[in-house]
Design a protein around this motif. Sequence first.
Motif, PDB file in Angstrom:
ATOM      1  N   LYS A   1       1.167 -26.414  -1.036  1.00  0.00           N
ATOM      2  CA  LYS A   1       2.016 -25.617  -0.157  1.00  0.00           C
ATOM      3  C   LYS A   1       3.467 -25.528  -0.623  1.00  0.00           C
ATOM      4  N   ARG A   2       3.867 -26.440  -1.531  1.00  0.00           N
ATOM      5  CA  ARG A   2       5.261 -26.432  -1.989  1.00  0.00           C
ATOM      6  C   ARG A   2       5.345 -27.114  -3.355  1.00  0.00           C
ATOM      7  N   PRO A   3       5.971 -26.487  -4.359  1.00  0.00           N
ATOM      8  CA  PRO A   3       6.133 -27.148  -5.651  1.00  0.00           C
ATOM      9  C   PRO A   3       7.203 -28.230  -5.566  1.00  0.00           C
ATOM     10  N   ASP A   4       7.189 -29.149  -6.538  1.00  0.00           N
ATOM     11  CA  ASP A   4       8.262 -30.121  -6.549  1.00  0.00           C
ATOM     12  C   ASP A   4       9.566 -29.428  -6.960  1.00  0.00           C
ATOM     13  N   GLY A   5      10.685 -29.984  -6.510  1.00  0.00           N
ATOM     14  CA  GLY A   5      11.971 -29.372  -6.803  1.00  0.00           C
ATOM     15  C   GLY A   5      12.970 -29.654  -5.698  1.00  0.00           C
ATOM     16  N   TRP A   6      14.207 -29.233  -5.931  1.00  0.00           N
ATOM     17  CA  TRP A   6      15.287 -29.505  -4.988  1.00  0.00           C
ATOM     18  C   TRP A   6      15.199 -28.621  -3.752  1.00  0.00           C
ATOM     19  N   LEU A   7      15.380 -29.239  -2.596  1.00  0.00           N
ATOM     20  CA  LEU A   7      15.488 -28.528  -1.318  1.00  0.00           C
ATOM     21  C   LEU A   7      16.946 -28.379  -0.907  1.00  0.00           C
ATOM     22  N   ASN A   8      17.758 -29.383  -1.237  1.00  0.00           N
ATOM     23  CA  ASN A   8      19.198 -29.349  -0.951  1.00  0.00           C
ATOM     24  C   ASN A   8      19.894 -30.267  -1.958  1.00  0.00           C
ATOM     25  N   ASP A   9      20.349 -29.693  -3.069  1.00  0.00           N
ATOM     26  CA  ASP A   9      21.078 -30.506  -4.041  1.00  0.00           C
ATOM     27  C   ASP A   9      22.546 -30.618  -3.597  1.00  0.00           C
ATOM     28  N   LEU A  10      23.327 -31.333  -4.381  1.00  0.00           N
ATOM     29  CA  LEU A  10      24.720 -31.575  -4.016  1.00  0.00           C
ATOM     30  C   LEU A  10      25.687 -30.844  -4.944  1.00  0.00           C
ATOM     31  N   SER A  11      25.236 -29.760  -5.545  1.00  0.00           N
ATOM     32  CA  SER A  11      26.085 -29.030  -6.483  1.00  0.00           C
ATOM     33  C   SER A  11      27.354 -28.486  -5.833  1.00  0.00           C
ATOM     34  N   LYS A  12      27.311 -28.256  -4.517  1.00  0.00           N
ATOM     35  CA  LYS A  12      28.481 -27.729  -3.814  1.00  0.00           C
ATOM     36  C   LYS A  12      29.102 -28.753  -2.876  1.00  0.00           C
ATOM     37  N   ASN A  13      28.779 -30.024  -3.094  1.00  0.00           N
ATOM     38  CA  ASN A  13      29.288 -31.094  -2.223  1.00  0.00           C
ATOM     39  C   ASN A  13      29.945 -32.171  -3.086  1.00  0.00           C
TER      40      ASN A  13
END
Length: 224
Positions: free
Chosen positions: A127-139
């Motif tokens: 149902k969902r591939p692995d990977g970022w859901l909310n990274d911190l690139s803007k934090n």
Amino acid sequence: MGIALTLGWTAASVAATPVELFNGRDLTGWKQRGGAAKYDIADGAIVGRSVPDTSNTFLTTEKEYGDFELELDFKIDDPTFNSGVQIRSHARPEGDGERVFGYQIEIDPRSDRAWSAGLYFEGGSDKRPDGWLNDLSKNEAARKAFKLGEWNHLRIVASGRHIQTWINGIPAADFTDSDDAAFTPSGFIGLQVHSVGKTEEPKEVRFRNIKLTELDGRTGAASQ
């Protein structure tokens, strides 16, 4: 009692008494899944050590949890290593073993990225591939909050579809899962030891003071 946060960040109110998921002495209530990394106890902490040529390994709670506030301390010394904390996770058969999958709060000591407390989907699923859901690139504030080689405090609040994280008191991830097919309302908690190469020396990550307060998912209030 409500908890007020700055910058528009909110969390479920917490009133119930936290439960210690780790007793500081042994691994009662925990189960190893996935690879063959080693977990031991030292100085009141769980110590996860990598083993060459094995898959990602997870020490998981025997119980499953839905809505909760989870707090813990972690320490990682090697900037080339990686770890994470699974929440609302599950395992499926894979080859001769099993594969853990689900939401992961990342422990990412890489100085060029520093996304510790970001939210990742580990293991992938149909149902969902692995990977970022909310990274911190803007934090930037959260990226700077992580301390290599020192104890860091991680706070996670999962209430319904909303998942929030803080690292050393700084807001990090804030994610609402709107994918009806992939959303997971409950599952186990897990402590990851990431895989390493065949010739790498053992690397370690430590966890302590693991406390969970269950919340009432209907209202965001702590269960009594």
